[in-house]
Design a protein around this motif. Structure first.
Motif, mmCIF file in Angstrom:
data_model
loop_
_atom_site.group_PDB
_atom_site.id
_atom_site.type_symbol
_atom_site.label_atom_id
_atom_site.label_comp_id
_atom_site.label_asym_id
_atom_site.label_seq_id
_atom_site.Cartn_x
_atom_site.Cartn_y
_atom_site.Cartn_z
ATOM 1 N N PHE A 150 36.994 59.006 46.119
ATOM 2 C CA PHE A 150 37.363 58.841 47.519
ATOM 3 C C PHE A 150 38.825 58.419 47.565
ATOM 4 O O PHE A 150 39.404 58.041 46.543
ATOM 5 C CB PHE A 150 36.497 57.748 48.167
ATOM 6 C CG PHE A 150 35.071 58.140 48.386
ATOM 7 C CD1 PHE A 150 34.196 58.293 47.320
ATOM 8 C CD2 PHE A 150 34.588 58.364 49.667
ATOM 9 C CE1 PHE A 150 32.870 58.660 47.523
ATOM 10 C CE2 PHE A 150 33.270 58.733 49.881
ATOM 11 C CZ PHE A 150 32.410 58.872 48.806
ATOM 12 N N ARG A 151 39.400 58.469 48.755
ATOM 13 C CA ARG A 151 40.768 57.991 48.911
ATOM 14 C C ARG A 151 40.949 57.357 50.274
ATOM 15 O O ARG A 151 40.231 57.678 51.221
ATOM 16 C CB ARG A 151 41.785 59.113 48.700
ATOM 17 C CG ARG A 151 41.747 60.192 49.761
ATOM 18 C CD ARG A 151 42.698 61.332 49.379
ATOM 19 N NE ARG A 151 42.725 62.380 50.390
ATOM 20 C CZ ARG A 151 43.367 63.530 50.255
ATOM 21 N NH1 ARG A 151 44.046 63.801 49.126
ATOM 22 N NH2 ARG A 151 43.354 64.429 51.231
ATOM 23 N N GLN A 152 41.945 56.464 50.349
ATOM 24 C CA GLN A 152 42.269 55.811 51.614
ATOM 25 C C GLN A 152 43.777 55.741 51.752
ATOM 26 O O GLN A 152 44.453 55.089 50.944
ATOM 27 C CB GLN A 152 41.654 54.419 51.685
ATOM 28 C CG GLN A 152 41.836 53.763 53.048
ATOM 29 C CD GLN A 152 40.973 52.523 53.210
ATOM 30 O OE1 GLN A 152 40.509 51.930 52.249
ATOM 31 N NE2 GLN A 152 40.752 52.133 54.462
ATOM 32 N N ALA A 153 44.277 56.426 52.758
ATOM 33 C CA ALA A 153 45.702 56.404 53.064
ATOM 34 C C ALA A 153 45.996 55.242 54.005
ATOM 35 O O ALA A 153 45.094 54.769 54.713
ATOM 36 C CB ALA A 153 46.115 57.723 53.701
ATOM 37 N N PRO A 154 47.242 54.777 54.043
ATOM 38 C CA PRO A 154 47.591 53.661 54.931
ATOM 39 C C PRO A 154 47.230 53.949 56.382
ATOM 40 O O PRO A 154 47.559 55.015 56.911
ATOM 41 C CB PRO A 154 49.109 53.534 54.757
ATOM 42 C CG PRO A 154 49.367 54.098 53.412
ATOM 43 C CD PRO A 154 48.381 55.212 53.229
#
Length: 124
Positions: free
Chosen positions: A37-41
């Motif tokens: 998974f990923r989380q951008a600002p």
């Protein structure tokens, strides 16, 4: 219990490549479906890719299909995310995740176990 440790993040120019690794301990690796998974600002965490226990089936978010490849090495208890043709919008903290649930689809059902994350920054 499952412990996950990611590595391989960093700074790369647009169009470049990176390979993330996630080492798994604490439980039989082959019992775990694995994902990234990923989380951008300023954004919510989003699904990127998943691989089944056997490694025979993979799933990808539309935004990374054709550019990212998830794989696993059950002998090394490690899952990988090969990222190519990187874009600035791929910049995010990338998280490795594991699930012991059978037939889980991580895009629908959040995994039970998470790593601490590794930063990937793509410059334009």
């Amino acid at each position: 219990q499952v412990q996950l440790v990611e590595s391989g993040g960093g700074l790369v120019q647009a169009g470049g490549s990176l390979r993330l690794s996630c080492a798994v301990s604490g439980r039989t690796f082959s019992s775990c479906a694995m994902g990234w998974f990923r989380q951008a600002p300023g954004k919510e965490r989003e699904f990127v890719a998943q691989i089944t226990r056997s490694g025979t089936t993979t799933y990808y978010a539309d935004s990374v299909k054709g550019r990212f490849t998830i794989s696993r090495d059950n002998a090394k208890n490690t899952v990988y995310l090969q990222m190519s043709i990187l874009k600035p919008e791929d910049t995010a903290v990338y998280y490795c995740a594991a699930s012991l649930r059978q037939y889980v689809r991580m895009v629908v059902t959040p995994p039970e176990y998470w790593g601490q994350g590794t930063q990937v920054t793509v410059s334009s």
